[in-house]
Design a protein around this motif. Structure first.
Motif, PDB file in Angstrom:
ATOM      1  N   UNK A 177       0.834  -1.209   0.000  1.00 47.22           N
ATOM      2  CA  UNK A 177       0.000   0.000   0.000  1.00 47.22           C
ATOM      3  C   UNK A 177       0.865   1.254   0.000  1.00 47.22           C
ATOM      4  N   UNK A 178       0.376   2.299  -0.670  1.00 42.00           N
ATOM      5  CA  UNK A 178       1.134   3.542  -0.802  1.00 42.00           C
ATOM      6  C   UNK A 178       1.435   4.162   0.562  1.00 42.00           C
ATOM      7  N   UNK A 179       0.452   4.148   1.466  1.00 41.44           N
ATOM      8  CA  UNK A 179       0.655   4.747   2.788  1.00 41.44           C
ATOM      9  C   UNK A 179       1.775   4.046   3.542  1.00 41.44           C
ATOM     10  N   UNK A 180       1.829   2.739   3.410  1.00 43.23           N
ATOM     11  CA  UNK A 180       2.885   1.976   4.079  1.00 43.23           C
ATOM     12  C   UNK A 180       4.252   2.307   3.492  1.00 43.23           C
ATOM     13  N   UNK A 181       4.317   2.449   2.170  1.00 47.09           N
ATOM     14  CA  UNK A 181       5.586   2.780   1.525  1.00 47.09           C
ATOM     15  C   UNK A 181       6.062   4.169   1.938  1.00 47.09           C
ATOM     16  N   UNK A 182       5.126   5.108   2.018  1.00 49.67           N
ATOM     17  CA  UNK A 182       5.521   6.461   2.413  1.00 49.67           C
ATOM     18  C   UNK A 182       5.985   6.497   3.866  1.00 49.67           C
ATOM     19  N   UNK A 183       5.307   5.784   4.734  1.00 48.78           N
ATOM     20  CA  UNK A 183       5.694   5.759   6.147  1.00 48.78           C
ATOM     21  C   UNK A 183       7.103   5.210   6.311  1.00 48.78           C
ATOM     22  N   UNK A 184       7.404   4.125   5.586  1.00 49.87           N
ATOM     23  CA  UNK A 184       8.749   3.555   5.654  1.00 49.87           C
ATOM     24  C   UNK A 184       9.788   4.535   5.124  1.00 49.87           C
ATOM     25  N   UNK A 185       9.433   5.216   4.025  1.00 51.35           N
ATOM     26  CA  UNK A 185      10.382   6.193   3.464  1.00 51.35           C
ATOM     27  C   UNK A 185      10.615   7.334   4.439  1.00 51.35           C
ATOM     28  N   UNK A 186       9.558   7.865   5.035  1.00 52.53           N
ATOM     29  CA  UNK A 186       9.684   8.988   5.970  1.00 52.53           C
ATOM     30  C   UNK A 186      10.515   8.587   7.187  1.00 52.53           C
ATOM     31  N   UNK A 187      10.316   7.367   7.677  1.00 47.48           N
ATOM     32  CA  UNK A 187      11.104   6.911   8.827  1.00 47.48           C
ATOM     33  C   UNK A 187      12.577   6.825   8.462  1.00 47.48           C
ATOM     34  N   UNK A 188      12.878   6.357   7.258  1.00 47.63           N
ATOM     35  CA  UNK A 188      14.268   6.308   6.820  1.00 47.63           C
ATOM     36  C   UNK A 188      14.840   7.688   6.609  1.00 47.63           C
ATOM     37  N   UNK A 189      14.034   8.620   6.068  1.00 45.78           N
ATOM     38  CA  UNK A 189      14.507   9.980   5.819  1.00 45.78           C
ATOM     39  C   UNK A 189      14.899  10.674   7.110  1.00 45.78           C
ATOM     40  N   UNK A 190      14.169  10.435   8.182  1.00 43.80           N
ATOM     41  CA  UNK A 190      14.496  11.027   9.479  1.00 43.80           C
ATOM     42  C   UNK A 190      15.873  10.557   9.944  1.00 43.80           C
ATOM     43  N   UNK A 193      18.441   8.254   5.691  1.00 44.56           N
ATOM     44  CA  UNK A 193      18.442   7.242   4.635  1.00 44.56           C
ATOM     45  C   UNK A 193      17.274   7.517   3.696  1.00 44.56           C
ATOM     46  N   UNK A 194      17.562   7.976   2.483  1.00 46.69           N
ATOM     47  CA  UNK A 194      16.514   8.289   1.512  1.00 46.69           C
ATOM     48  C   UNK A 194      16.223   7.129   0.570  1.00 46.69           C
ATOM     49  N   UNK A 195      16.773   5.972   0.880  1.00 48.42           N
ATOM     50  CA  UNK A 195      16.480   4.792   0.073  1.00 48.42           C
ATOM     51  C   UNK A 195      17.387   4.687  -1.148  1.00 48.42           C
ATOM     52  N   UNK A 211      10.839   6.521 -11.158  1.00 50.73           N
ATOM     53  CA  UNK A 211      11.703   6.074 -10.066  1.00 50.73           C
ATOM     54  C   UNK A 211      11.306   6.843  -8.811  1.00 50.73           C
ATOM     55  N   UNK A 212      10.325   6.316  -8.095  1.00 52.99           N
ATOM     56  CA  UNK A 212       9.716   7.047  -6.983  1.00 52.99           C
ATOM     57  C   UNK A 212      10.715   7.423  -5.886  1.00 52.99           C
ATOM     58  N   UNK A 213      11.562   6.498  -5.402  1.00 52.09           N
ATOM     59  CA  UNK A 213      12.501   6.922  -4.347  1.00 52.09           C
ATOM     60  C   UNK A 213      13.425   8.052  -4.783  1.00 52.09           C
ATOM     61  N   UNK A 214      13.860   8.016  -6.043  1.00 57.99           N
ATOM     62  CA  UNK A 214      14.756   9.065  -6.531  1.00 57.99           C
ATOM     63  C   UNK A 214      14.009  10.399  -6.648  1.00 57.99           C
ATOM     64  N   UNK A 215      12.801  10.356  -7.202  1.00 57.55           N
ATOM     65  CA  UNK A 215      11.996  11.573  -7.307  1.00 57.55           C
ATOM     66  C   UNK A 215      11.713  12.138  -5.920  1.00 57.55           C
ATOM     67  N   UNK A 216      11.325  11.263  -5.012  1.00 56.65           N
ATOM     68  CA  UNK A 216      10.988  11.687  -3.655  1.00 56.65           C
ATOM     69  C   UNK A 216      12.182  12.336  -2.964  1.00 56.65           C
TER      70      UNK A 216
END
Length: 316
Positions: free
Chosen positions: A62-75, A78-80, A279-284
């Motif tokens: 799910x998109x929400x789960x992917x964003x939550x994981x990305x945000x936790x890594x960004x803090x 780690x931007x993936x 490439x979502x992680x790169x764009x993000x």
């Protein structure tokens, strides 16, 4: 409010805004048609292969789960990793962002003194000179960056053959290794940035000229450079810093367009390639980093303007 409290509040606001912007960027990439599977698996991949790649990339979650994981890594810093090429996003930023900041910095070094001189000249003189510069600035501000780039290429690269059409940098090198490749991108950004900065500074100077302090100085016979340095510039310093700050923020955004026109090895070029490949992680990561740079520039401008305004008020 003390300067520390002011800076703290602005920094907190910037952090909240950055979080909102990162969520909006993720949502925007999520609704784009297609995904990175075709770029990774190839257009001839079977449905089974595509499903395997989609699961490997985590796009079946799910998109929400992917964003939550990305945000936790960004803090954690780690931007993936990018889907295409499996490159760490932070590594791409470390390689490309300095090139973009170099381009913006050189442009500001050209734009700021010229805009200050033109703003002072038109704001203090008025009349025909003011109308001429203001009209020229309006015309330049209305020209899109890619159109300005095309015009400069047609004249300086194709017509006069003075400069290269694209900003080719040797493999493993930096733009400073081929300084002539920086000229057209800097000229393009300077033309647009100068138009915006001159108009903003002209308003600040005109307001400063109309203050009672400047009026009293003129009545006492103060004119020309002395009036500008002792009475106009101190009163216009705060608004002038904010004007240049807004121009700097706009330059960061404009650089994304100009980099693609000239194939300049900056972060804007990487962003365009990442969007094309979904490439979502790169764009993000790139979009969030650019937003962070712009917010930091605006924060620094606000703090400098507050310091100058406080000094001005104390001086009075």
């Amino acid at each position: 409010m003390s300067l520390a409290a002011f800076a703290g509040r602005r920094l907190a606001s910037a952090a909240v805004l950055l979080a909102v912007l990162s969520a909006l960027v993720f949502a925007a990439t999520a609704v784009l048609p297609g995904d990175a599977v075709s770029a990774v698996a190839g257009v001839d991949a079977s449905e089974t292969q595509r499903a395997e790649v989609r699961a490997e990339l985590g796009l079946d979650r799910p998109a929400a789960e992917r964003y939550t994981d990305w945000a936790a890594g960004a803090v954690r810093g780690d931007l993936g990793r990018g889907f295409v090429g499996d490159r760490p996003v932070t590594e791409v930023l470390a390689t490309r962002l300095p090139n973009s900041l170099l381009l913006a910095g050189l442009t500001l070094a050209v734009t700021a003194p010229l805009a200050l001189l033109l703003g002072l000249w038109t704001g203090m003189r008025g009349g025909a000179a003011d109308r001429l510069v203001s009209t020229t600035a309006q015309v330049l501000a209305a020209v899109p960056e890619f159109v300005m780039a095309a015009l400069l290429v047609a004249v300086l690269a194709v017509g006069l053959e003075l400069l290269p059409r694209v900003s080719v940098v040797p493999l493993g090198g930096t733009p400073l290794d081929v300084p002539h490749a920086l000229v057209l991108p800097v000229l393009t950004l300077s033309a647009v940035g100068l138009a915006v900065a001159t108009r903003l500074l002209r308003v600040s100077v005109a307001d400063a000229v109309a203050t009672p302090y400047a009026e009293a100085a003129r009545l006492n016979g103060v004119r020309g450079v002395r009036l500008a340095v002792r009475h106009v510039l101190p009163n216009a310093a705060g608004p002038a810093v904010q004007a240049l700050t807004l121009t700097t923020g706009a330059l960061v955004g404009s650089a994304v367009v100009v980099e693609n026109v000239f194939d300049y090895p900056g972060i804007g070029r990487e962003l365009q390639l990442a969007v094309a490949a979904r490439d979502v992680p790169m764009v993000q990561g790139i979009a969030t980093a650019l937003a962070a740079v712009m917010l930091l520039v605006l924060l620094a401008g606000d703090i400098c303007a507050r310091l100058l305004n406080a000094r001005e008020g104390h001086g009075r």
